[in-house]
Motif scaffolding. Sequence first.
Motif, PDB file in Angstrom:
ATOM      1  N   ASP A  14       0.812  -1.221   0.000  1.00 25.70           N
ATOM      2  CA  ASP A  14       0.000   0.000   0.000  1.00 25.70           C
ATOM      3  C   ASP A  14       0.842   1.266   0.000  1.00 25.70           C
ATOM      4  O   ASP A  14       0.523   2.236  -0.692  1.00 25.70           O
ATOM      5  N   PHE A  15       1.906   1.285   0.787  1.00 25.70           N
ATOM      6  CA  PHE A  15       2.711   2.508   0.882  1.00 25.70           C
ATOM      7  C   PHE A  15       3.365   2.861  -0.445  1.00 25.70           C
ATOM      8  O   PHE A  15       3.650   4.040  -0.707  1.00 25.70           O
ATOM      9  N   VAL A  16       3.589   1.865  -1.292  1.00 23.22           N
ATOM     10  CA  VAL A  16       4.239   2.114  -2.583  1.00 23.22           C
ATOM     11  C   VAL A  16       3.267   2.784  -3.538  1.00 23.22           C
ATOM     12  O   VAL A  16       3.542   3.845  -4.106  1.00 23.22           O
ATOM     13  N   TRP A  17       2.091   2.166  -3.749  1.00 26.70           N
ATOM     14  CA  TRP A  17       1.113   2.717  -4.693  1.00 26.70           C
ATOM     15  C   TRP A  17       0.671   4.122  -4.288  1.00 26.70           C
ATOM     16  O   TRP A  17       0.574   5.010  -5.129  1.00 26.70           O
ATOM     17  N   ARG A  18       0.403   4.296  -3.015  1.00 21.08           N
ATOM     18  CA  ARG A  18      -0.361   5.450  -2.566  1.00 21.08           C
ATOM     19  C   ARG A  18       0.489   6.608  -2.054  1.00 21.08           C
ATOM     20  O   ARG A  18       0.024   7.751  -2.037  1.00 21.08           O
ATOM     21  N   ALA A  19       1.713   6.311  -1.619  1.00 22.50           N
ATOM     22  CA  ALA A  19       2.524   7.372  -1.010  1.00 22.50           C
ATOM     23  C   ALA A  19       4.000   7.276  -1.381  1.00 22.50           C
ATOM     24  O   ALA A  19       4.823   7.952  -0.768  1.00 22.50           O
ATOM     25  N   GLY A  20       4.322   6.468  -2.380  1.00 22.32           N
ATOM     26  CA  GLY A  20       5.721   6.306  -2.756  1.00 22.32           C
ATOM     27  C   GLY A  20       6.395   7.602  -3.149  1.00 22.32           C
ATOM     28  O   GLY A  20       7.573   7.836  -2.845  1.00 22.32           O
ATOM     29  N   GLY A  21       5.658   8.480  -3.824  1.00 21.95           N
ATOM     30  CA  GLY A  21       6.223   9.767  -4.224  1.00 21.95           C
ATOM     31  C   GLY A  21       6.508  10.651  -3.030  1.00 21.95           C
ATOM     32  O   GLY A  21       7.568  11.277  -2.935  1.00 21.95           O
ATOM     33  N   ALA A 187      10.026   1.711  -7.701  1.00 18.42           N
ATOM     34  CA  ALA A 187       9.510   1.016  -6.521  1.00 18.42           C
ATOM     35  C   ALA A 187       8.254   0.226  -6.867  1.00 18.42           C
ATOM     36  O   ALA A 187       8.067  -0.913  -6.405  1.00 18.42           O
ATOM     37  N   ILE A 188       7.387   0.815  -7.687  1.00 18.11           N
ATOM     38  CA  ILE A 188       6.186   0.103  -8.142  1.00 18.11           C
ATOM     39  C   ILE A 188       6.572  -1.213  -8.815  1.00 18.11           C
ATOM     40  O   ILE A 188       5.956  -2.259  -8.584  1.00 18.11           O
ATOM     41  N   GLU A 189       7.614  -1.159  -9.629  1.00 19.05           N
ATOM     42  CA  GLU A 189       8.015  -2.359 -10.364  1.00 19.05           C
ATOM     43  C   GLU A 189       8.683  -3.400  -9.474  1.00 19.05           C
ATOM     44  O   GLU A 189       8.893  -4.535  -9.910  1.00 19.05           O
ATOM     45  N   CYS A 190       8.997  -3.041  -8.239  1.00 17.54           N
ATOM     46  CA  CYS A 190       9.478  -4.045  -7.282  1.00 17.54           C
ATOM     47  C   CYS A 190       8.340  -4.961  -6.829  1.00 17.54           C
ATOM     48  O   CYS A 190       8.586  -6.084  -6.373  1.00 17.54           O
ATOM     49  N   MET A 191       7.092  -4.494  -6.961  1.00 18.67           N
ATOM     50  CA  MET A 191       5.942  -5.237  -6.460  1.00 18.67           C
ATOM     51  C   MET A 191       5.424  -6.191  -7.533  1.00 18.67           C
ATOM     52  O   MET A 191       4.340  -6.027  -8.098  1.00 18.67           O
TER      53      MET A 191
END
Length: 238
Positions: A14-21, A187-191
């Motif tokens: 969740d932290f990646v999609w929604r707040a990674g930036g 980071a998204i692509e790590c998931m």
Amino acid sequence: MADTALVVSAHSADFVWRAGGAIALHAAHGWQVTVLCLSYGERGESAKLWRQPGMTLERVKAEREREARAAAAVLGVHDIQFWDLGDYPIALSRDSLFRLVDVFRAVQPRFVLTHSKEDPYNHDHPAVTDFTQNARITAQAHGHNPGQTVLGAPPVYLFEPHQPEQCNWRPDMLLDITPVWERKRAAIECMAGQEHLWEYYTRVALQRGAQAARNSEKPVKWGEGFQSVFPHVVETLG
């Protein structure tokens, strides 16, 4: 001392999609960002892994943790923790609440990020928001574990749910993440376990960027939206 921020994520992606930036942007400016993944999302958010022959619960958890740690490293996270509280539904006990209170007091975050207050598609998300708010309030109470440094009043921002219209989520803050978009995308692509969401959250970032540009005089391309829980206290309105 470095500024600090706390991100309370129901599941490990969740932290990646929604707040990674937001995480990458503040980390790049020297902030120490702590991310708590309360669950791996091993039951409800790991369908791709469960389709593999011979998959086990422990292997799913291990893979989810590996992915999240890799993403956190890309984003510059100071500390990532995995609490393994289960999912669908998440088990948020009194002991876990007091554990989160201790984190609040130890980290002393300047701001907190967590989920929307409503989500009819995933009850773990609003449960974690309520849990986080309860812990924040308790961390401010002088009578809880006297002798500890009590928490001040860090603002709480709710990051974007998957279907905001159904969650009564309306952003009142648009963050320009253009300088760190490539980090967020990496980071998204790590998931890898949720590859079907990569392009969706790329489109979300473009949309929020376009809205940020429309509401400012800045050439914003990539953005993230947040909803404030508490009023902003400011010195001027300009």
